[in-house]
Design an enzyme around this catalytic site. Structure first.
Site, PDB file in Angstrom:
ATOM      1  N   HIS A 144     -10.585   1.722 -10.027  1.00 26.03           N
ATOM      2  CA  HIS A 144     -10.113   2.711  -9.056  1.00 26.03           C
ATOM      3  C   HIS A 144      -8.669   3.136  -9.334  1.00 26.03           C
ATOM      4  O   HIS A 144      -8.367   4.316  -9.421  1.00 26.03           O
ATOM      5  CB  HIS A 144     -10.236   2.135  -7.639  1.00 26.03           C
ATOM      6  CG  HIS A 144      -9.267   2.705  -6.654  1.00 26.03           C
ATOM      7  ND1 HIS A 144      -9.409   3.972  -6.129  1.00 26.03           N
ATOM      8  CD2 HIS A 144      -8.127   2.205  -6.108  1.00 26.03           C
ATOM      9  CE1 HIS A 144      -8.408   4.216  -5.291  1.00 26.03           C
ATOM     10  NE2 HIS A 144      -7.608   3.166  -5.266  1.00 26.03           N
ATOM     11  N   PHE A 145      -7.781   2.149  -9.515  1.00 23.33           N
ATOM     12  CA  PHE A 145      -6.383   2.597  -9.554  1.00 23.33           C
ATOM     13  C   PHE A 145      -5.947   3.138 -10.913  1.00 23.33           C
ATOM     14  O   PHE A 145      -4.883   3.732 -11.001  1.00 23.33           O
ATOM     15  CB  PHE A 145      -5.422   1.558  -8.962  1.00 23.33           C
ATOM     16  CG  PHE A 145      -5.222   0.282  -9.712  1.00 23.33           C
ATOM     17  CD1 PHE A 145      -4.666   0.263 -10.980  1.00 23.33           C
ATOM     18  CD2 PHE A 145      -5.542  -0.927  -9.106  1.00 23.33           C
ATOM     19  CE1 PHE A 145      -4.449  -0.924 -11.648  1.00 23.33           C
ATOM     20  CE2 PHE A 145      -5.327  -2.129  -9.768  1.00 23.33           C
ATOM     21  CZ  PHE A 145      -4.787  -2.117 -11.043  1.00 23.33           C
ATOM     22  N   HIS A 146      -6.794   2.987 -11.938  1.00 20.13           N
ATOM     23  CA  HIS A 146      -6.477   3.740 -13.151  1.00 20.13           C
ATOM     24  C   HIS A 146      -6.867   5.207 -12.988  1.00 20.13           C
ATOM     25  O   HIS A 146      -6.391   6.058 -13.738  1.00 20.13           O
ATOM     26  CB  HIS A 146      -7.131   3.112 -14.378  1.00 20.13           C
ATOM     27  CG  HIS A 146      -6.382   1.899 -14.872  1.00 20.13           C
ATOM     28  ND1 HIS A 146      -6.561   0.651 -14.339  1.00 20.13           N
ATOM     29  CD2 HIS A 146      -5.404   1.762 -15.815  1.00 20.13           C
ATOM     30  CE1 HIS A 146      -5.745  -0.214 -14.942  1.00 20.13           C
ATOM     31  NE2 HIS A 146      -5.035   0.436 -15.834  1.00 20.13           N
TER      32      HIS A 146
ATOM     33  N   ARG B 178     -11.249  -9.156 -11.433  1.00 19.23           N
ATOM     34  CA  ARG B 178     -10.158  -8.395 -12.036  1.00 19.23           C
ATOM     35  C   ARG B 178      -9.132  -9.372 -12.615  1.00 19.23           C
ATOM     36  O   ARG B 178      -9.233 -10.563 -12.412  1.00 19.23           O
ATOM     37  CB  ARG B 178      -9.506  -7.495 -10.994  1.00 19.23           C
ATOM     38  CG  ARG B 178      -8.667  -8.241  -9.989  1.00 19.23           C
ATOM     39  CD  ARG B 178      -8.115  -7.342  -8.902  1.00 19.23           C
ATOM     40  NE  ARG B 178      -6.929  -6.635  -9.339  1.00 19.23           N
ATOM     41  CZ  ARG B 178      -6.036  -6.090  -8.494  1.00 19.23           C
ATOM     42  NH1 ARG B 178      -6.218  -6.180  -7.187  1.00 19.23           N
ATOM     43  NH2 ARG B 178      -4.987  -5.438  -8.928  1.00 19.23           N
ATOM     44  N   ARG B 179      -8.127  -8.858 -13.309  1.00 23.22           N
ATOM     45  CA  ARG B 179      -7.019  -9.610 -13.910  1.00 23.22           C
ATOM     46  C   ARG B 179      -7.479 -10.956 -14.471  1.00 23.22           C
ATOM     47  O   ARG B 179      -6.937 -12.003 -14.137  1.00 23.22           O
ATOM     48  CB  ARG B 179      -5.860  -9.773 -12.933  1.00 23.22           C
ATOM     49  CG  ARG B 179      -6.244  -9.880 -11.484  1.00 23.22           C
ATOM     50  CD  ARG B 179      -5.102 -10.144 -10.517  1.00 23.22           C
ATOM     51  NE  ARG B 179      -3.991  -9.218 -10.623  1.00 23.22           N
ATOM     52  CZ  ARG B 179      -3.016  -9.128  -9.720  1.00 23.22           C
ATOM     53  NH1 ARG B 179      -3.014  -9.906  -8.674  1.00 23.22           N
ATOM     54  NH2 ARG B 179      -2.045  -8.285  -9.873  1.00 23.22           N
TER      55      ARG B 179
ATOM     56  N   HIS C 275       0.827  -1.203   0.000  1.00 23.10           N
ATOM     57  CA  HIS C 275       0.000   0.000   0.000  1.00 23.10           C
ATOM     58  C   HIS C 275       0.859   1.250   0.000  1.00 23.10           C
ATOM     59  O   HIS C 275       0.570   2.213  -0.697  1.00 23.10           O
ATOM     60  CB  HIS C 275      -1.005   0.050   1.146  1.00 23.10           C
ATOM     61  CG  HIS C 275      -1.957   1.202   0.938  1.00 23.10           C
ATOM     62  ND1 HIS C 275      -2.848   1.226  -0.100  1.00 23.10           N
ATOM     63  CD2 HIS C 275      -2.073   2.397   1.547  1.00 23.10           C
ATOM     64  CE1 HIS C 275      -3.496   2.376  -0.110  1.00 23.10           C
ATOM     65  NE2 HIS C 275      -3.041   3.109   0.877  1.00 23.10           N
TER      66      HIS C 275
ATOM     67  N   TYR D 117       1.921   5.518  -2.376  1.00 22.55           N
ATOM     68  CA  TYR D 117       2.323   6.884  -2.003  1.00 22.55           C
ATOM     69  C   TYR D 117       3.693   7.218  -2.548  1.00 22.55           C
ATOM     70  O   TYR D 117       4.011   8.388  -2.760  1.00 22.55           O
ATOM     71  CB  TYR D 117       2.240   7.069  -0.485  1.00 22.55           C
ATOM     72  CG  TYR D 117       0.819   6.902  -0.020  1.00 22.55           C
ATOM     73  CD1 TYR D 117      -0.147   7.837  -0.395  1.00 22.55           C
ATOM     74  CD2 TYR D 117       0.414   5.795   0.694  1.00 22.55           C
ATOM     75  CE1 TYR D 117      -1.459   7.668  -0.047  1.00 22.55           C
ATOM     76  CE2 TYR D 117      -0.903   5.621   1.055  1.00 22.55           C
ATOM     77  CZ  TYR D 117      -1.838   6.557   0.679  1.00 22.55           C
ATOM     78  OH  TYR D 117      -3.147   6.384   1.011  1.00 22.55           O
TER      79      TYR D 117
END
Lengths: 139, 564, 155
Positions: free
Chosen positions: B387-389, B450-451, B236, B240
Site C-alpha cells: 500500500h504505502f509504496h 512485512r519487514r 499517521h 500527510y
C-alpha cells in the site's frame, strides 16, 4: 514522445492494473492446508549435510561461517576453541557444550553477546548431531 | 499573488523573483540536494530488499551486516530525510512566492538546512556502525544508541525551524495587508506546516521525554505501549506531511502546466483545513491490534480516519476538473478525448499524472487498512508496504521527481537534460510500482509478514513465490527508473546555463492563475488560521485524552534490549 | 461559497460512500462478532518467565472443546511453537513477551495481534476444519525475526 506511444504506455499501465489486481481481490481458498510432518530436511542424509541445511534455515541469521561478525559468535573455528562465558569462566567448545548451547542457550551465554538466542530444543537428536558435525567441519 | 499571476508573460515572474535572495536560495537548494541524495541512496538500498525475496543477496546489502540494517537505512532515509528535505525546500519556496516576500529570517532558513544535514549525517554514521538497527519506527524496548534519537531530534527541529520561518513570514505579510485574503499559495503552504507542527508533538514527547533519557541511562525502563501510542499520534499525520507538499503542486502548478485553471479557491482552502483538523486524531488505526488499547477508542479513531479520507476524495474531483479544463482548452473533445490532449510530452506533468493514477489505488488500499475488520487480515503483512509504496512511494515520490523536472532547471537556470529520458523514467516507475505492490499485496493476503527477510525465513507458504518474484521484478524496474532520474539530474547540472531571455523564460516556474471561483467567493472564516490551529489542537486532546486516561498509569517496566 | 453543481454532487456522493463503508464495517463487526484485542492485564517483562501462568507455557483444555494456549513470544521463537487441538475447538491465546515487541498472525484466520512488553495479549479463534495453519511473528524483533514461527495443527 508521440501520441501513439503515450497511448500504448497508458494501455500497458491499465493492463497491468486490470490483470494484476483483478487477481488479488477475491480471497483465495480459505480452507487450511494438509498437515505436513517434515520440516524440509532429509532425515537420513550425511550428518554434515543435515547440519548445513538446518544451519541455513535457522542459524544463519545470527551466526556466520566465514569469521565475520554477527549477532552471535561465528561458527568458523568455533569448535575446539576456548571461549569466555558471561560469568567470566572459560570453556573449551566441544560436542557437549554445543548441545547445551543449542538446547539451553540462556545458560551458556558468551561474554560480549546479547542474551537473545532462543532454545532449539524442538530439533531432533539427529538434527542436533548434524548441526554439531557441521560446526565441527568448519575449521 | 493574484495580480502578478493573472499576467502570464515572463516579465511578471521575473519581477517576482526579487523575493528570492541569495542568502535563502542556497538553503533551498541545499535542502533539495540533501533530500535527493537520501532518495538516491535509500532507494538503491531498497532494491536489495526486493531481490532478497528471490534469494539474491548481492555483495551482502552493500556495506551492511544484515538485511535489517539496510532496511533501517531505507526507511530512515526515505521516510524522514527525503521527505523532510523536500518539504523544507519546496514549501519554503512556495511560501516566498505565495506571500510575495522573502522568508522572514535568514537564520532560521540556514538553521533548518544545517539541522537537516546534521541529523542526516549523525543518523547515517550511527546506522553504518550498526548501532541502531531498529527500523524507522524505532519501537522500544529495542534500544538504539542515543545518537540515533539525537539525529531524529535534529531532523524534526529542522522542520520546526522552517515552520517558524513560514509563520513569521505570514505575520510579516499580515502586518502589511491587514484586511486582504491570505494568498492561496501562502495558505496551503502554512496550513501544511502548522499541521505538521502539531503532529510532531507526539514524537517529540516520545523522543525527548522517554527514549533519549532512557538510551542515555538516565531512565532504566520504558513503556513500549505508551511509546507506540505517542509514535502513532505523529505517525499517521506524518504521511500527510509527506503528501501535502505534493498536493501544493497538484493544486497550484499542475492546472497551470496543463493549460487549465483550478476550479475553486474556497474548496482548496476547505481541503487543507480538513487536513489540518483531522490528520492527527486518527493514529490508533495503526494500533488496531495493540493489546493495551481499548477497543472502543480504536472504533472512534476508525470514524475519524474515514473523515480524513474525504479531503482526498474532493481533491480527486478538483484536480480532475482542472485537468479536464486544460485538456478541453487544448482541443480535446468527447468524454475522454481531453485525456490525450494533455501535455504527455512534458515529463514534469506526466510523472505527476501517473502519480495521481497510482494514488487512486493507494487510497483504496488505505481504506482497506483503516477498516478495522479487514485490517485483522492484513495488519503488519506485506500488504502494508504494498500500500504505502503506492502512496508515499509513488504518489509522493514520483510527484517529487516530476516537480524536480521543472524546479531543478529553474533553480539552476539550466535546461532539463533529455526530457525523453525523464518521460521513460516516469512510465517505468509507474508500471514498476504496480508490479511491485501487486507482489507485496498478494503476499500479504497470503499471510506474508512485512519487514521480514523472507528469502532466508524458516517458513514459506504456497503462493509466496509468485508474490516474491513480482516484488523483485517491480523493485528492479523502479530502481532502473530511479537511475534514469539521476542521469537526468546530473545531465541537467552539467548543462550550459541559459543565457538569452528566451532560454531563461522557458525555465520560469509554472505560477498559478487565480481559480475560476476566486477568493472573493470563499468563506472568510477559512483564513482564521489561529482559530483552526486551536480547533485542531482541541481535536487532538479529545481524541487522545480518553485513550491516555484508560491507559494510565504507565507501565515503565521494560529495560532496553539490543537484538541485532 | 460557490460550489459547482457537479462538484456538489460528487461531494455528497463522497459522504455517502464513506458512510456506506462505515455501515458495512459495523454490520460485519456485529454479524461475525469480530473483536479487536483489548486490554487483558499487564506483566513486567522481567517477571514473565517466573510468573503464573507464563512460567508454564503450553496448551490447556479449559472446558468442553475449549482450549487455552499460554504462550511466550521471545527472541526468536514462540513457546510453544506447535499447538495441537481437535477440530471445532475454541482456542484462546494468551501471550506475553519477556523482551521486545513481537506480533502473531495465524494464516487464514483473523488472529492478528501485537505482543508488547508490559502487556498481555489475548485473542480467541474457533478452528473448525482439520488442517495446518502457519503462524509467524510479524513485527521486526531483531536479526532472527524471520526464524520466528510456529503452527497450529487442527486434528
Amino acid at each position: 514522445m508521440s501520441r501513439k506511444l503515450t497511448g500504448g504506455l497508458l494501455l500497458v499501465f491499465f493492463a497491468v492494473l486490470a490483470i494484476g489486481y483483478a487477481g488479488v481481490m477475491p480471497f483465495g481458498d480459505d480452507s487450511p492446508r494438509e498437515v505436513t510432518d517434515d520440516n524440509g530436511v532429509a532425515a537420513n542424509g550425511d550428518p554434515v549435510e543435515v547440519g548445513e541445511a538446518i544451519y541455513s534455515q535457522q542459524c544463519s541469521g545470527c551466526h556466520t561461517i566465514d569469521g565475520s561478525s554477527g549477532v552471535g559468535p561465528t561458527f568458523q573455528g568455533l569448535y575446539g576453541s576456548e571461549v569466555t562465558m558471561e560469568d567470566g569462566s572459560t570453556v573449551i567448545v566441544d560436542g557437549d557444550h554445543l548441545l547445551l548451547a543449542i538446547t539451553d542457550p540462556r545458560a551458556t551465554n558468551r561474554e560480549g553477546y546479547p542474551d537473545v538466542m532462543p532454545s532449539f530444543d524442538n530439533l531432533s537428536e539427529d538434527e542436533i548431531a548434524g548441526l554439531v558435525a557441521f560446526i565441527e567441519s568448519l575449521e | 499573488m493574484s495580480t502578478a499571476a493573472t499576467t502570464v508573460n515572463h516579465a511578471a515572474t521575473r519581477d517576482e523573483a526579487h523575493v528570492e535572495t541569495d542568502q535563502q536560495m542556497w538553503t533551498i537548494k541545499g535542502q533539495l540536494i540533501t533530500s535527493l541524495a537520501a532518495l538516491g541512496l535509500g532507494g538503491f538500498i531498497g532494491m536489495f530488499q526486493a531481490i532478497e525475496r528471490i534469494q539474491i543477496t548481492l555483495p551482502p546489502f552493500g556495506p551492511f551486516e544484515n538485511y535489517y540494517q539496510g532496511l533501517t537505512f531505507h526507511g530512515v532515509l526515505l521516510a524522514f530525510v527525503f521527505t523532510f528535505g523536500f518539504a523544507n525546500s519546496f514549501v519554503s519556496w512556495t511560501t516566498m512566492r505565495g506571500f510575495g516576500r522573502p522568508l522572514r529570517s535568514n537564520m532560521l532558513a540556514q538553521g533548518s538546512f544545517w539541522l537537516l544535514l546534521g541529523g542526516t549525517v549523525l543518523g547515517a554514521i550511527i546506522l553504518t556502525l550498526n548501532e541502531a538497527t531498529v527500523l524507522f519506527t524505532f519501537y522500544a524496548p529495542m534500544q538504539a544508541h542515543s545518537t540515533f534519537y539525537l539525529a531524529a531530534v535534529f531532523l524534526v527541529l529542522s522542520t520546526w525551524a522552517t515552520l517558524a520561518n513560514i509563520v513569521l513570514t505570514y505575520r510579516a505579510w499580515r502586518a502589511e495587508h491587514p484586511t486582504e485574503a491570505v494568498p492561496l499559495m501562502g495558505f496551503v503552504s502554512i496550513t501544511t506546516y502548522i499541521m505538521w507542527g502539531l503532529a510532531s508533538l507526539g514524537v517529540a514527547i516520545l523522543v525527548l521525554g522517554m527514549l533519549l533519557p532512557w538510551s542515555l541511562g538516565i531512565m532504566d525502563n520504558t513503556d513500549p505501549q505508551l511509546g507506540r501510542t505517542l509514535f502513532w499520534l505523529t505517525g499517521h499525520a506524518i504521511v500527510y506531511f509527506w503528501l501535502l507538499p505534493v498536493y501544493i503542486s497538484w493544486y497550484m502548478m499542475i492546472p497551470k502546466q496543463v493549460g487549465g485553471r483550478l476550479y475553486s479557491d474556497g474548496l482548496t482552502r476547505f481541503v487543507f483545513i480538513l487536513f489540518l483538523l483531522f490528520s492527527i486524531p486518527t493514529g490508533l488505526h495503526h494500533q488496531y491490534t495493540d493489546p493495551g488499547i481499548h477497543e472502543g477508542m480504536k472504533s472512534i479513531h476508525l470514524l475519524l480516519t474515514f473523515v480524513i479520507f474525504y479531503p482526498s476524495l474532493i481533491t480527486a474531483f478538483t484536480i480532475m476538473a482542472a485537468l479536464e479544463h486544460g485538456g478541453r482548452r487544448a482541443g480535446g473533445k468527447g468524454l475522454f478525448g481531453w485525456v490525450m490532449a494533455l501535455p504527455w510530452n512534458n515529463p514534469a506533468v506526466v510523472a505527476q499524472l501517473l502519480a495521481m493514477l497510482v494514488f487512486t489505488l493507494g487510497g483504496v488500499t488505505g481504506l482497506v487498512n483503516a477498516s478495522l475488520t479487514v485490517n485483522m487480515v492484513i495488519h503488519n503483512t506485506a500488504f502494508v508496504p504494498g500500500h504505502f509504496h503506492l502512496t508515499v512511494g509513488t504518489a509522493v515520490a514520483l510527484s517529487v521527481l516530476g516537480i524536480c523536472y521543472w524546479f531543478v532547471p529553474y533553480l539552476l537556470q539550466k535546461p532539463l537534460f533529455s526530457p525523453k529520458l525523464a518521460l521513460w523514467q516516469a512510465w517505468l516507475w509507474a508500471i514498476g510500482v504496480l508490479i511491485f505492490s501487486r507482489g507485496q499485496m498478494s503476499g500479504g493476503l497470503d499471510a506474508q509478514p512485512r519487514r521480514t527477510m523472507l528469502g532466508e525465513a524458516s517458513y514459506s507458504l504456497p503462493g509466496w513465490e509468485v508474490a516474491n518474484w513480482l516484488t523483485a521484478i517491480g523493485g528492479v524496474v523502479m530502481t532502473i527508473s530511479g537511475l534514469l532520474f539521476f542521469v537526468v539530474m546530473i545531465g541537467t547540472f552539467l548543462n550550459k546555463r541559459a543565457e538569452t531571455p528566451e532560454e531563461r523564460g522557458a525555465l520560469d516556474p509554472p505560477m498559478p492563475d487565480p481559480p475560476i471561483h476566486d477568493h472573493r467567493k470563499s468563506w472568510k472564516v477559512f483564513d482564521r488560521l489561529g482559530f483552526w490551529t486551536l480547533v485542531a489542537f482541541i481535536l487532538i486532546l479529545i481524541a487522545y485524552i480518553p485513550v491516555l486516561m484508560l491507559y494510565l498509569p504507565a507501565e515503565f517496566s521494560s529495560p532496553g534490549v539490543r537484538v541485532w | 461559497m460557490k460550489i459547482d453543481r457537479f462538484e456538489k454532487i460528487f461531494m455528497l456522493l463522497g459522504v455517502g460512500v464513506l458512510i456506506a463503508g462505515l455501515i458495512a464495517i459495523a454490520i460485519s463487526v456485529i454479524h461475525y462478532g469480530i473483536h479487536l484485542p483489548s486490554p487483558d492485564g499487564r506483566i513486567a517483562p522481567a517477571e514473565v518467565r517466573a510468573t503464573s501462568p507464563f512460567d508454564e507455557p503450553g496448551v490447556y483444555e479449559t472446558g468442553d472443546g475449549e482450549y487455552e494456549v499460554i504462550m511466550l513470544a521471545e527472541t526468536w521463537r514462540f513457546v510453544p511453537d506447535e499447538v495441537r487441538v481437535p477440530a471445532g475447538s475454541e482456542v484462546t491465546f494468551r501471550i506475553a513477551s519477556p523482551d521486545v515487541v513481537h506480533g502473531m498472525l495465524i494464516e487464514k484466520t483473523a488472529v492478528n495481534v501485537m505482543i508488547i512488553p508490559g502487556q498481555i495479549s489475548e485473542v480467541t479463534h474457533t478452528f473448525d476444519e482439520p488442517g495446518e495453519h502457519l503462524f509467524v511473528c510479524h513485527e521486526y524483533c531483531g536479526t532472527g525475526h524471520h526464524l520466528m514461527s510456529g503452527r497450529v495443527v487442527v486434528e
